[in-house]
Scaffold this motif. Structure first.
Motif, PDB file in Angstrom:
ATOM      1  N   ASP A 188      36.460  45.720  32.521  1.00 38.58           N
ATOM      2  CA  ASP A 188      35.103  45.793  33.043  1.00 38.58           C
ATOM      3  C   ASP A 188      34.077  45.455  31.973  1.00 38.58           C
ATOM      4  O   ASP A 188      33.098  44.750  32.226  1.00 38.58           O
ATOM      5  N   PHE A 192      29.440  38.194  32.241  1.00 39.37           N
ATOM      6  CA  PHE A 192      28.338  38.115  33.196  1.00 39.37           C
ATOM      7  C   PHE A 192      27.005  37.950  32.475  1.00 39.37           C
ATOM      8  O   PHE A 192      26.147  37.161  32.875  1.00 39.37           O
ATOM      9  N   LEU A 205      35.872  45.563  38.180  1.00 36.38           N
ATOM     10  CA  LEU A 205      35.164  44.318  38.471  1.00 36.38           C
ATOM     11  C   LEU A 205      36.124  43.205  38.868  1.00 36.38           C
ATOM     12  O   LEU A 205      35.727  42.212  39.456  1.00 36.38           O
ATOM     13  N   TRP A 206      37.404  43.378  38.484  1.00 34.45           N
ATOM     14  CA  TRP A 206      38.375  42.328  38.773  1.00 34.45           C
ATOM     15  C   TRP A 206      38.892  42.475  40.204  1.00 34.45           C
ATOM     16  O   TRP A 206      40.060  42.728  40.454  1.00 34.45           O
ATOM     17  N   THR A 207      38.001  42.328  41.151  1.00 32.38           N
ATOM     18  CA  THR A 207      38.367  42.279  42.551  1.00 32.38           C
ATOM     19  C   THR A 207      38.091  40.882  43.057  1.00 32.38           C
ATOM     20  O   THR A 207      37.386  40.094  42.410  1.00 32.38           O
ATOM     21  N   ALA A 255      34.350  39.717  43.284  1.00 31.12           N
ATOM     22  CA  ALA A 255      33.720  39.575  41.969  1.00 31.12           C
ATOM     23  C   ALA A 255      34.250  38.356  41.233  1.00 31.12           C
ATOM     24  O   ALA A 255      33.501  37.595  40.621  1.00 31.12           O
ATOM     25  N   MET A 260      32.215  35.100  39.870  1.00 31.06           N
ATOM     26  CA  MET A 260      32.282  34.857  38.439  1.00 31.06           C
ATOM     27  C   MET A 260      32.890  33.494  38.122  1.00 31.06           C
ATOM     28  O   MET A 260      32.389  32.740  37.276  1.00 31.06           O
TER      29      MET A 260
END
Length: 358
Positions: A37, A44, A282-284, A287, A291
């Motif tokens: 994350d 980001f 965040l690694w879904t 997302a 990204m």
């Protein structure tokens, strides 16, 4: 009675050990998620400082803004062009992002050498024979026009885990020799495997993440490249194999399109599907979709997707094309099987065929 007590003690110790193991794994998993994350948050923040990559108006050609036009900036057939192929994996890991970029770089090296041998831009010298009044042109064919930039796993345990104990490589030179030997023997590209006037191979520091089954750079890849070459990168072409992967954890520094005149991204993997089953935090999938699109938009002038099932990144820039081609080995195997199949005696009719005949 004594035996029952012993068994009970063993069960207590076993259960206690199991609970400790579960707690430790949970803490490790939580730490891994926090790390991912935080790294994603850094990326980001970096991407927020970038803009959509467009042709540089200060470059050496005039563009009408159509990304599909072949221009001096994008034309790989022009002499004196240097090409850098940057990828996320290397042999002996037999994964697509190790094998295909290697072969692409080797074939580009062959093509670039042929183009430059015909060009006056690489003339080394003229020699004149007064006896028959002839002039001979000698071409500089020893230049290396194409560079393959691949990860070097800094930790020996990473190399053993990924390559096996028989290929742990104590130095980068040992791994480079392995790759050139494979290119010479398996791909039958002896000239391109030559370390003097064939393909140039350079390394950037990296580490392997077993949980994600991926290699990530440790530091600024562009800076690592600049430290190893004296060539002017501003007029060069850069091919990013898996541009989203290369830039997820990008270190602060200049972006690819600010360094190279033209950047092509070749997208290999459906990371949305991969992320939906592998990652957390965040690694879904949503997302990683946003990204990846942002990374590719910011760092590529042109995007080549190997399949139409891959997500849309930048519709005005991307095209679906199988730029890998098909190796001769597969064609030979297909011919062999076809010949073997044609030599077989015809099989007896099935029961269904007999029933239809009646």
């Amino acid at each position: 009675r004594h035996g029952k007590r012993s068994r009970r003690k063993r069960e207590i110790v076993k259960n206690h050990t199991l609970r400790l193991t579960i707690k430790m794994n949970e803490k490790l998993e939580e730490a891994r998620r926090m790390f991912l994350d935080r790294m994603a948050a850094v990326s980001f923040n970096l991407i927020n400082c970038e803009q959509d990559a467009k042709m540089n108006s200060d470059s050496f050609f005039d563009s009408d803004g159509n990304d599909d036009d072949v221009t001096p900036q994008s034309d790989l057939r022009l002499p004196n062009r240097r090409i850098y192929v940057v990828t996320t994996a290397a042999l002996p890991w037999k994964t697509g992002t190790a094998v295909n970029p290697l072969l692409r770089a080797a074939y580009l090296s062959r093509r670039a050498k042929a183009v430059n041998e015909k060009s006056a831009a690489v003339v080394k010298e003229f020699s004149h024979d007064a006896n028959d009044n002839t002039t001979t042109v000698h071409y500089n064919t020893t230049q290396q026009w194409v560079t393959l930039f691949i990860p070097w796993l800094e930790l020996v345990e990473d190399r053993i885990e990924l390559y096996g104990s028989e290929n742990k490589f104590d130095t980068m030179q040992e791994q480079e020799s392995y790759i050139r030997d494979w290119l010479r023997k398996e791909a039958n590209m002896a000239e391109e495997a030559d370390p003097i006037d064939g393909l140039r191979i350079l390394f950037y520091p990296a580490r392997y993440h077993s949980g994600m089954n991926s290699i990530f750079a440790m530091g600024d890849i562009i800076c690592a490249l600049r430290n190893q070459t004296d060539n002017n990168l501003s007029d060069a072409v850069c091919i990013l194999e898996e541009p989203e992967h290369l830039n997820w954890y990008r270190a602060p520094g200049e972006g690819w399109t600010k360094v190279f005149n033209y950047v092509v991204g070749v997208v290999h993997t459906n990371y949305i599907e991969y992320a939906s089953t592998q990652f957390h935090g965040l690694w879904t999938a949503p997302a990683i979709q946003v990204m990846s699109s942002a990374m590719i938009r910011a760092y590529c002038h042109k995007v080549i997707k190997l399949s139409g099932v891959l997500q849309t990144y930048a519709p005005e820039k991307e095209v679906v094309e199988n730029v890998h081609g098909v190796r001769e080995d597969f064609i030979k195997e297909g011919r062999r099987r076809a010949t073997k199949s044609s030599e077989r005696p015809p099989s007896s009719p099935s029961l269904n065929d007999e029933a239809e005949g009646q």
